[in-house]
Design an enzyme around this catalytic site. Structure first.
Site, PDB file in Angstrom:
ATOM      1  N   CYS A  18      76.179  -3.445  50.604  1.00  0.00           N
ATOM      2  CA  CYS A  18      76.079  -2.637  49.382  1.00  0.00           C
ATOM      3  C   CYS A  18      77.156  -3.007  48.365  1.00  0.00           C
ATOM      4  O   CYS A  18      78.236  -3.451  48.740  1.00  0.00           O
ATOM      5  CB  CYS A  18      76.247  -1.160  49.721  1.00  0.00           C
ATOM      6  SG  CYS A  18      75.098  -0.591  50.953  1.00  0.00           S
ATOM      7  N   ARG A  46      76.147 -10.547  47.557  1.00  0.00           N
ATOM      8  CA  ARG A  46      76.520  -9.826  48.774  1.00  0.00           C
ATOM      9  C   ARG A  46      75.302  -9.531  49.652  1.00  0.00           C
ATOM     10  O   ARG A  46      75.460  -9.160  50.802  1.00  0.00           O
ATOM     11  CB  ARG A  46      77.188  -8.491  48.403  1.00  0.00           C
ATOM     12  CG  ARG A  46      78.560  -8.636  47.796  1.00  0.00           C
ATOM     13  CD  ARG A  46      79.033  -7.329  47.213  1.00  0.00           C
ATOM     14  NE  ARG A  46      79.217  -6.309  48.229  1.00  0.00           N
ATOM     15  CZ  ARG A  46      80.390  -5.932  48.718  1.00  0.00           C
ATOM     16  NH1 ARG A  46      81.474  -6.525  48.297  1.00  0.00           N
ATOM     17  NH2 ARG A  46      80.474  -4.990  49.616  1.00  0.00           N
ATOM     18  N   TRP A  90      72.136  -2.246  50.801  1.00  0.00           N
ATOM     19  CA  TRP A  90      71.753  -3.085  51.950  1.00  0.00           C
ATOM     20  C   TRP A  90      71.505  -2.095  53.081  1.00  0.00           C
ATOM     21  O   TRP A  90      72.435  -1.454  53.575  1.00  0.00           O
ATOM     22  CB  TRP A  90      72.893  -4.036  52.274  1.00  0.00           C
ATOM     23  CG  TRP A  90      72.584  -5.058  53.309  1.00  0.00           C
ATOM     24  CD1 TRP A  90      71.791  -6.156  53.167  1.00  0.00           C
ATOM     25  CD2 TRP A  90      73.093  -5.107  54.640  1.00  0.00           C
ATOM     26  NE1 TRP A  90      71.777  -6.874  54.333  1.00  0.00           N
ATOM     27  CE2 TRP A  90      72.563  -6.270  55.253  1.00  0.00           C
ATOM     28  CE3 TRP A  90      73.952  -4.293  55.391  1.00  0.00           C
ATOM     29  CZ2 TRP A  90      72.854  -6.619  56.570  1.00  0.00           C
ATOM     30  CZ3 TRP A  90      74.239  -4.648  56.691  1.00  0.00           C
ATOM     31  CH2 TRP A  90      73.688  -5.792  57.273  1.00  0.00           C
ATOM     32  N   ASN A 119      79.090   3.249  49.383  1.00  0.00           N
ATOM     33  CA  ASN A 119      79.159   2.092  50.292  1.00  0.00           C
ATOM     34  C   ASN A 119      79.769   2.575  51.593  1.00  0.00           C
ATOM     35  O   ASN A 119      80.737   3.330  51.568  1.00  0.00           O
ATOM     36  CB  ASN A 119      80.083   1.004  49.727  1.00  0.00           C
ATOM     37  CG  ASN A 119      79.379   0.105  48.748  1.00  0.00           C
ATOM     38  OD1 ASN A 119      78.250   0.371  48.363  1.00  0.00           O
ATOM     39  ND2 ASN A 119      80.049  -0.948  48.330  1.00  0.00           N
ATOM     40  N   GLY A 120      79.241   2.109  52.727  1.00  0.00           N
ATOM     41  CA  GLY A 120      79.808   2.494  54.019  1.00  0.00           C
ATOM     42  C   GLY A 120      78.798   3.257  54.859  1.00  0.00           C
ATOM     43  O   GLY A 120      77.591   3.252  54.558  1.00  0.00           O
ATOM     44  N   GLU A 122      81.822 -24.526  64.180  1.00  0.00           N
ATOM     45  CA  GLU A 122      81.704 -24.100  62.781  1.00  0.00           C
ATOM     46  C   GLU A 122      80.511 -24.806  62.115  1.00  0.00           C
ATOM     47  O   GLU A 122      79.748 -24.188  61.375  1.00  0.00           O
ATOM     48  CB  GLU A 122      83.021 -24.386  62.048  1.00  0.00           C
ATOM     49  CG  GLU A 122      82.992 -24.205  60.537  1.00  0.00           C
ATOM     50  CD  GLU A 122      82.553 -22.825  60.060  1.00  0.00           C
ATOM     51  OE1 GLU A 122      82.440 -21.904  60.873  1.00  0.00           O
ATOM     52  OE2 GLU A 122      82.278 -22.687  58.861  1.00  0.00           O
ATOM     53  N   LYS A 139      77.200 -23.063  60.380  1.00  0.00           N
ATOM     54  CA  LYS A 139      76.808 -23.345  58.993  1.00  0.00           C
ATOM     55  C   LYS A 139      75.335 -23.718  58.930  1.00  0.00           C
ATOM     56  O   LYS A 139      74.590 -23.245  58.086  1.00  0.00           O
ATOM     57  CB  LYS A 139      77.688 -24.473  58.475  1.00  0.00           C
ATOM     58  CG  LYS A 139      78.248 -24.419  57.138  1.00  0.00           C
ATOM     59  CD  LYS A 139      79.338 -23.455  56.786  1.00  0.00           C
ATOM     60  CE  LYS A 139      79.243 -22.054  57.252  1.00  0.00           C
ATOM     61  NZ  LYS A 139      80.486 -21.345  57.348  1.00  0.00           N
ATOM     62  N   GLU A 180      73.056 -20.695  59.539  1.00  0.00           N
ATOM     63  CA  GLU A 180      73.091 -19.707  58.453  1.00  0.00           C
ATOM     64  C   GLU A 180      72.210 -20.080  57.279  1.00  0.00           C
ATOM     65  O   GLU A 180      71.485 -19.243  56.771  1.00  0.00           O
ATOM     66  CB  GLU A 180      74.523 -19.590  57.902  1.00  0.00           C
ATOM     67  CG  GLU A 180      75.454 -18.738  58.705  1.00  0.00           C
ATOM     68  CD  GLU A 180      76.776 -18.573  57.990  1.00  0.00           C
ATOM     69  OE1 GLU A 180      77.506 -19.559  57.844  1.00  0.00           O
ATOM     70  OE2 GLU A 180      77.077 -17.445  57.568  1.00  0.00           O
ATOM     71  N   HIS A 209      76.216 -30.400  82.377  1.00  0.00           N
ATOM     72  CA  HIS A 209      76.135 -29.219  83.243  1.00  0.00           C
ATOM     73  C   HIS A 209      74.975 -28.312  82.842  1.00  0.00           C
ATOM     74  O   HIS A 209      74.953 -27.138  83.221  1.00  0.00           O
ATOM     75  CB  HIS A 209      77.469 -28.466  83.221  1.00  0.00           C
ATOM     76  CG  HIS A 209      78.591 -29.295  83.745  1.00  0.00           C
ATOM     77  ND1 HIS A 209      78.763 -29.554  85.089  1.00  0.00           N
ATOM     78  CD2 HIS A 209      79.569 -29.984  83.100  1.00  0.00           C
ATOM     79  CE1 HIS A 209      79.811 -30.353  85.255  1.00  0.00           C
ATOM     80  NE2 HIS A 209      80.316 -30.626  84.058  1.00  0.00           N
ATOM     81  N   LYS A 226      77.623 -11.196  52.564  1.00  0.00           N
ATOM     82  CA  LYS A 226      78.911 -11.870  52.410  1.00  0.00           C
ATOM     83  C   LYS A 226      80.018 -11.098  53.108  1.00  0.00           C
ATOM     84  O   LYS A 226      80.906 -11.668  53.716  1.00  0.00           O
ATOM     85  CB  LYS A 226      79.234 -12.019  50.920  1.00  0.00           C
ATOM     86  CG  LYS A 226      80.554 -12.723  50.629  1.00  0.00           C
ATOM     87  CD  LYS A 226      80.502 -14.170  51.078  1.00  0.00           C
ATOM     88  CE  LYS A 226      81.813 -14.904  50.909  1.00  0.00           C
ATOM     89  NZ  LYS A 226      81.839 -16.133  51.724  1.00  0.00           N
TER      90      LYS A 226
END
Ligand code: M6R
Length: 611
Positions: free
Chosen positions: A2, A27, A74, A100-101, A487, A491, A494, A510, A606
């Site tokens: 949000c 966001r 969101w 927000n929250g 990483e 990426k 995503e 293995h 984000k």
């Protein structure tokens, strides 16, 4: 996640609010809404979908007020829909709220209000807030100038969870009240006007002077004033601080996407992060930290705690801290750490890494560590973010605003800063100064070496074009190269939605080698000369089974590989900063080939301010 925007001044609020919401689109959100006050009446327009959908609604054309609040939602409680989007009204339409929250005790509060005949029209946790404010307001017999604030503080004292709120009241049509608790909110000071936002870049084009709200502080904003209070209605003196972010640094600067721009900003973001912290003829300096040898000697363990990419930066930090400081260092995922009763005490140093400084799990892990007596350091990119208010010490990466959901320049800045922190500790501990000097020299070379890596991108693009339709890929490395494999794999997932796995190369036989068949793409990272031969043997095993190979290396390797991207040699401890860059670009080009929204990948936000 949000986003919040607000305006109070002399101008028409609507275009400012819409512009702010658009800047918060990165966001991630599923609905948007706006409320303004006109002729002592609150008008709300909201809709499911993008900000552009909201703008196309007929009713919005009539909004002319100079006071307004706005929100991108969101979904957490209840599906994305017009009813669930913000602003929310109380039953009498006297108060409008954006939030927000998450309100954790909203069911109890809903029951309480339902028993008092309040009705609810949405599935959200938020809708209880304007109604609770209304309840306290209408039961307050005093009619003084703080009546509105009193009702808000009383309502907030009942809320459990996290919240940043903007509140309009038709009884006080020249004011907006704001408050935050474990969720970000800033106030931008203009000339006879005030701006509000959950994110500085959303209002950076209007002002650079900001009041930073701490938890449980309330602001009453009018066009000319910004007055702040604690929850007991005591006045707080607050000075605006100047935030030195260039507003154009929050724009795309001619790049097709924010992610690409941010990848190319890395020489500069790394240079800024190094700043004056490292020099060859004096000791390393880190602002805000004044550790002594005695204190560092007393530390018997370091934890690095973070989520996602920030955690991957932590994995690189572990290698450097153990190598040059000799202090055992563990890396943990914040959402695991906070619930597993970690063994920490006053001899533990816990480093938290968070680009946004607002990640709920990381902040909860920080609070837990403090409660157990550990010393805490926050590494973040956002000045005044929540994490900095909780940690004993805060150090900033100076990467500038990172807008793309997929983190790039924040990661490399975090890795650099962790290396600088390790040098700082090692110098205090008087450890191996020769080794430190070499590492310092290498750090100072980084900006120009990163620039060099960014020059040769054609082969990466060509390989991305060949493989973008694939369903699975593997990333292999050993030692510090394995941290980069993790990483790089994140990426790719995503932004390209291709399934991928990162493995320590030696672990392949293995189990995972069973998945290697003709034409599967395997990416190998080879920067540690002590381990390269071993990784090459593992890569040979996948070639034998028909895999295509894409190699990032600073070694001289033979030509059995399909594609080899050469990067400059650097101290192995810093090699992730160079080896990740071709792989950031690899993911980027694949995503572009697939025609995806690089900056706003599906299902992701984000800043993850809920757990
Ligand atoms: O703001 P933070 O650094 O605390 O965020 C942590 C993760 O959510 C973040 O790194 C996430 O994994 C990114 N989308 C990675 O690109």
């Amino acid at each position: 996640m949000c986003g919040i925007v607000g305006y109070i001044g002399k101008k028409n609020a609507k275009p400012i609010l819409i512009n702010g919401l658009s800047r918060l689109e990165y966001r991630g959100y599923d609905s948007a809404g706006i409320a303004t006050i006109e002729d002592d009446k609150i008008e709300v327009v909201k809709s499911k979908g993008r900000v552009s959908t909201l703008e196309s609604i007929e009713d919005i054309k009539n909004l002319k007020g100079t006071i307004g609040i706005a929100h991108t939602r969101w979904a957490t409680h209840g599906k994305p829909s017009k009813e669930n989007s913000h602003p929310h009204f109380d039953n009498s339409k006297s108060f409008a709220v954006v939030h927000n929250g998450i309100i954790e005790n909203y069911i109890e509060l809903k029951k309480f209000l339902t028993n008092k005949d309040y009705k609810f029209y949405s599935e959200t946790d938020t809708e209880i807030i304007p109604n609770l404010i209304h309840y306290y307001y209408s039961n307050d017999l005093n009619d003084d100038s703080l009546k509105f604030l009193r009702a808000v503080t009383k309502a907030c004292s009942e809320l459990k969870g996290s919240f940043a709120l903007e509140i309009l009241s038709k009884f006080n049509p020249t004011e907006i009240i704001v408050v935050r608790h474990d969720s970000p909110l800033v106030i931008g000071k203009g000339d006879s006007e005030n701006y509000i936002s959950s994110d500085i870049p959303a209002i950076l084009s209007y002002t650079k002077d900001f009041y930073i709200l701490n938890d449980d502080e309330f602001g009453i904003l009018t066009s000319k004033t910004a007055n702040f209070y604690d929850s007991n209605l005591n006045k707080i003196n607050k000075k605006a601080v100047n935030i030195d972010w260039n507003s154009s640094s929050a724009e795309k600067d001619g790049y097709e996407d924010f992610m690409l721009k941010e990848i190319y900003e890395q020489p500069n973001s790394i240079r800024e992060t190094i700043g004056s912290r490292i020099s060859l003829d004096s000791k390393c300096y880190i602002e805000n930290i004044d550790f002594t040898k005695r204190f560092l000697k007393s530390i018997n363990k370091i934890y690095i705690v973070a989520c996602g990419t920030a955690m991957h930066a932590g994995l690189c930090g572990k290698v450097v801290l153990e190598d040059i400081c000799g202090i055992p260092t563990e890396v943990d995922i914040a959402s695991e750490f906070r619930y597993r009763n970690p063994i920490i005490d006053e001899k533990t140093l816990v480093i938290f890494i968070s680009q946004s400084g607002e990640t709920a799990d990381t902040i909860a892990a920080l609070k837990l560590s403090k409660s157990k007596g550990a010393t805490t350091i926050a590494i973040t990119n956002v000045v005044g973010s929540s994490i900095t208010r909780e940690a004993d010490y805060s150090i900033y990466t100076h990467a500038g605003p990172e807008i793309a959901v997929a983190s790039t320049k924040a990661y490399t800045a975090q890795v650099v800063l962790l290396a600088i922190l390790a040098i700082y500790f090692a110098e205090i501990l008087e450890i191996n100064s020769d080794k430190l000097l070499k590492l310092k020299k290498s750090i100072l070379e980084l900006p120009s070496l990163v620039k060099e890596v960014l020059k040769n991108t054609d082969d990466i693009k060509d390989f991305a074009k060949k493989v973008y339709k694939e369903k699975d890929m593997f990333f292999l490395g050993r030692g510090i190269d394995y941290t980069v494999a993790r990483e790089a794999s994140l990426k790719l997932k995503e932004i390209s939605y291709i399934h991928s796995e990162a493995y320590p190369a030696g672990e392949l036989k293995h189990g995972p080698i069973a998945l290697i068949e003709n034409d599967v793409t395997v990416v190998g990272i080879l920067t540690d000369s002590h381990l390269s031969k071993k990784t090459i043997s593992n890569l040979q095993e996948v070639i034998t089974r028909g895999a295509k190979t894409f190699i990032i290396t600073n070694q001289n390797v033979d030509n059995d590989f399909d594609n080899v991207i050469k990067i400059p040699k650097i101290n192995t401890l810093l090699s992730p900063i160079l080896s990740i860059i071709p792989l950031q670009l690899f993911s980027y080009y694949i995503s572009k080939e697939k025609g995806l929204d690089v900056d706003k990948p599906r299902n992701l936000a984000k800043s993850v301010t809920v757990e």
